[in-house]
Design a protein around this motif. Structure first.
Motif, mmCIF file in Angstrom:
data_model
loop_
_atom_site.group_PDB
_atom_site.id
_atom_site.type_symbol
_atom_site.label_atom_id
_atom_site.label_comp_id
_atom_site.label_asym_id
_atom_site.label_seq_id
_atom_site.Cartn_x
_atom_site.Cartn_y
_atom_site.Cartn_z
ATOM 1 N N MET A 153 0.846 -1.129 0.002
ATOM 2 C CA MET A 153 0.115 -0.121 -0.085
ATOM 3 C C MET A 153 0.813 1.136 0.054
ATOM 4 O O MET A 153 1.955 1.262 0.582
ATOM 5 C CB MET A 153 -0.985 0.162 1.181
ATOM 6 C CG MET A 153 -1.725 1.239 1.186
ATOM 7 S SD MET A 153 -2.783 1.251 2.876
ATOM 8 C CE MET A 153 -1.312 2.050 3.758
ATOM 9 N N SER A 154 0.507 2.230 -0.704
ATOM 10 C CA SER A 154 1.278 3.483 -0.650
ATOM 11 C C SER A 154 0.414 4.764 -0.404
ATOM 12 O O SER A 154 -1.002 4.748 -0.849
ATOM 13 C CB SER A 154 1.767 3.957 -2.151
ATOM 14 O OG SER A 154 2.814 2.777 -2.399
ATOM 15 N N VAL A 161 -5.272 0.186 -12.627
ATOM 16 C CA VAL A 161 -5.605 0.836 -11.524
ATOM 17 C C VAL A 161 -7.242 1.125 -11.623
ATOM 18 O O VAL A 161 -7.483 1.805 -12.467
ATOM 19 C CB VAL A 161 -4.979 2.302 -11.088
ATOM 20 C CG1 VAL A 161 -5.579 2.992 -9.941
ATOM 21 C CG2 VAL A 161 -3.459 2.012 -10.995
ATOM 22 N N ARG A 173 3.773 1.658 -10.368
ATOM 23 C CA ARG A 173 3.583 0.242 -10.405
ATOM 24 C C ARG A 173 3.406 -0.573 -11.770
ATOM 25 O O ARG A 173 3.486 -1.574 -11.641
ATOM 26 C CB ARG A 173 2.288 0.190 -9.409
ATOM 27 C CG ARG A 173 2.359 0.385 -8.102
ATOM 28 C CD ARG A 173 2.814 -0.799 -7.401
ATOM 29 N NE ARG A 173 1.695 -1.990 -7.215
ATOM 30 C CZ ARG A 173 1.812 -2.889 -7.081
ATOM 31 N NH1 ARG A 173 2.888 -3.429 -6.517
ATOM 32 N NH2 ARG A 173 0.644 -3.796 -7.090
ATOM 33 N N GLN A 214 0.620 -1.235 -13.161
ATOM 34 C CA GLN A 214 -0.524 -2.044 -12.948
ATOM 35 C C GLN A 214 -1.663 -1.210 -13.161
ATOM 36 O O GLN A 214 -1.780 -0.257 -13.055
ATOM 37 C CB GLN A 214 -0.640 -2.518 -11.212
ATOM 38 C CG GLN A 214 -1.598 -3.589 -10.810
ATOM 39 C CD GLN A 214 -1.325 -4.732 -11.152
ATOM 40 O OE1 GLN A 214 -1.145 -5.396 -12.227
ATOM 41 N NE2 GLN A 214 -1.429 -5.476 -9.996
ATOM 42 N N LEU A 221 1.240 7.254 -11.420
ATOM 43 C CA LEU A 221 0.915 5.840 -10.942
ATOM 44 C C LEU A 221 1.476 4.588 -11.761
ATOM 45 O O LEU A 221 1.957 3.656 -11.235
ATOM 46 C CB LEU A 221 -0.659 5.612 -10.612
ATOM 47 C CG LEU A 221 -1.096 6.404 -9.676
ATOM 48 C CD1 LEU A 221 -2.672 6.235 -9.232
ATOM 49 C CD2 LEU A 221 -0.288 6.414 -8.155
ATOM 50 N N ARG A 241 -5.324 -6.325 -9.884
ATOM 51 C CA ARG A 241 -5.161 -4.802 -10.155
ATOM 52 C C ARG A 241 -4.927 -3.937 -9.116
ATOM 53 O O ARG A 241 -4.865 -4.492 -7.757
ATOM 54 C CB ARG A 241 -6.671 -4.650 -10.450
ATOM 55 C CG ARG A 241 -7.640 -4.910 -9.622
ATOM 56 C CD ARG A 241 -9.077 -4.761 -10.034
ATOM 57 N NE ARG A 241 -9.551 -5.794 -10.950
ATOM 58 C CZ ARG A 241 -9.752 -7.131 -10.661
ATOM 59 N NH1 ARG A 241 -10.007 -7.379 -9.258
ATOM 60 N NH2 ARG A 241 -9.803 -8.120 -11.553
ATOM 61 N N ASP A 242 -4.839 -2.823 -9.096
ATOM 62 C CA ASP A 242 -4.718 -1.861 -7.888
ATOM 63 C C ASP A 242 -5.908 -1.070 -7.663
ATOM 64 O O ASP A 242 -6.636 -0.969 -8.548
ATOM 65 C CB ASP A 242 -3.286 -0.638 -7.947
ATOM 66 C CG ASP A 242 -1.969 -1.516 -8.046
ATOM 67 O OD1 ASP A 242 -1.891 -2.897 -7.696
ATOM 68 O OD2 ASP A 242 -0.957 -1.158 -8.031
ATOM 69 N N HIS A 249 -2.387 -2.127 -3.113
ATOM 70 C CA HIS A 249 -1.780 -3.131 -4.357
ATOM 71 C C HIS A 249 -2.250 -4.427 -4.162
ATOM 72 O O HIS A 249 -2.430 -4.960 -3.274
ATOM 73 C CB HIS A 249 -0.098 -2.945 -3.933
ATOM 74 C CG HIS A 249 0.596 -1.900 -3.637
ATOM 75 N ND1 HIS A 249 1.783 -1.643 -3.065
ATOM 76 C CD2 HIS A 249 0.209 -0.621 -4.164
ATOM 77 C CE1 HIS A 249 2.129 -0.424 -3.009
ATOM 78 N NE2 HIS A 249 1.087 0.314 -3.879
ATOM 79 N N GLY A 250 -2.795 -4.695 -5.299
ATOM 80 C CA GLY A 250 -3.444 -6.163 -5.336
ATOM 81 C C GLY A 250 -2.575 -7.076 -6.577
ATOM 82 O O GLY A 250 -1.987 -6.485 -7.367
ATOM 83 N N ARG A 251 -3.197 -8.334 -6.304
ATOM 84 C CA ARG A 251 -2.450 -9.103 -7.193
ATOM 85 C C ARG A 251 -2.896 -8.960 -8.949
ATOM 86 O O ARG A 251 -2.110 -8.835 -9.681
ATOM 87 C CB ARG A 251 -2.773 -10.616 -6.785
ATOM 88 C CG ARG A 251 -2.072 -11.800 -8.005
ATOM 89 C CD ARG A 251 -2.566 -13.076 -7.664
ATOM 90 N NE ARG A 251 -4.112 -12.989 -8.044
ATOM 91 C CZ ARG A 251 -4.741 -13.949 -7.487
ATOM 92 N NH1 ARG A 251 -4.411 -14.871 -6.452
ATOM 93 N NH2 ARG A 251 -6.020 -14.052 -7.849
ATOM 94 N N LEU A 300 -3.230 4.106 -2.280
ATOM 95 C CA LEU A 300 -3.041 2.978 -3.633
ATOM 96 C C LEU A 300 -2.759 1.631 -3.040
ATOM 97 O O LEU A 300 -1.705 1.509 -2.206
ATOM 98 C CB LEU A 300 -1.807 3.637 -4.515
ATOM 99 C CG LEU A 300 -1.424 2.460 -5.593
ATOM 100 C CD1 LEU A 300 -2.797 2.645 -6.590
ATOM 101 C CD2 LEU A 300 -0.344 2.986 -6.288
#
Length: 239
Positions: free
Chosen positions: A1-2, A50, A46, A48, A42, A25-26, A21-23, A19
């Motif tokens: 997490m950010s 979002v 990452r 990723q 972003l 999606r974020d 963080h997920g596997r 933000l």
């Protein structure tokens, strides 16, 4: 997490953007005042996908919302996301203060501040679930501060992303669409929730004891901004 903040906004107005963080999606929770773009930054951070969620439709939380392809929020505030202005987003009451410590660009003036329409691409309501693949969040509808205020709760870690339903500061229950009685009901609900960590819409994160203390203070008549004008006048100017 950010945790992301717009650092040239005075601390007492600064929105926390989270933000997660997920596997698969974020998830971006809230998007600031929009004084500079953030989606590309972003992506660089990452790389990723979002999805963006706004906890409510106030100007200091929806500024960069339009940049994202997936925009989620509560249907009760859909009209504001679709057509935000200085009044329905509560901006006019606040932007008269000295909010900036630096200009976002040369020659910038507050009179030019506007919000970009960001119609919701999906609706969130109480009991809905956001699954990031390895993290799951339950949506809590917590009206009062605004009709469509929501929070995200991760039961596995007892973590709450509370938006402006509660934060470690004086709360607001008198915006044009606020409802103090609904606010009290929402805070009673949060008081009973098993929470270890609160990541709020403003100020520092805190734990369960402080959550209960803040709620009890508000319910007793304290920790409330009675007059925005008077409160703004008492705040320190830009350093």
């Amino acid at each position: 997490m950010s945790r992301i903040v717009e650092r040239h906004i005075v601390p007492w107005m600064r929105c926390n953007m989270w933000l997660i963080h997920g596997r698969d999606r974020d998830l971006l929770v809230d998007s600031g005042m929009g004084l500079r773009p953030m989606k590309q930054e972003l992506a660089a951070l990452r790389g990723q996908c979002v999805h963006a969620v706004c906890t409510h439709c106030h100007f200091d939380h929806i500024g960069c919302f339009h940049e994202f392809d997936v925009r989620l929020g509560h249907a009760l505030e859909a009209s504001v996301y679709a057509e935000p202005d200085l009044d329905n987003s509560c901006a006019r009451a606040w932007i008269g203060g000295e909010l900036l410590t630096a200009l976002p660009r040369e020659g910038y003036v507050w009179d030019s501040y506007r919000l970009t329409p960001a119609p919701l691409t999906g609706y969130l309501d109480d009991g809905d679930v956001l699954d990031l693949g390895d993290r799951v969040f339950q949506v809590l509808h917590l009206p009062g501060h605004s009709p469509g205020s929501i929070a995200l709760y991760e039961r596995a870690t007892k973590t709450l992303f509370s938006g402006d339903a509660v934060y470690d500061g004086e709360l607001i229950d008198n915006a044009w669409h606020s409802d103090p009685e609904s606010f009290r009901e929402s805070l009673h609900r949060l008081r009973e929730l098993p929470v270890e960590t609160v990541h709020a819409g403003h100020f520092a994160s805190f734990g369960s004891e402080r959550l209960v203390e803040l709620i009890d203070l508000y319910l007793a008549g304290a920790m409330r901004i009675a007059s925005v004008d008077d409160w703004l006048a008492a705040q320190p100017g830009p350093a």
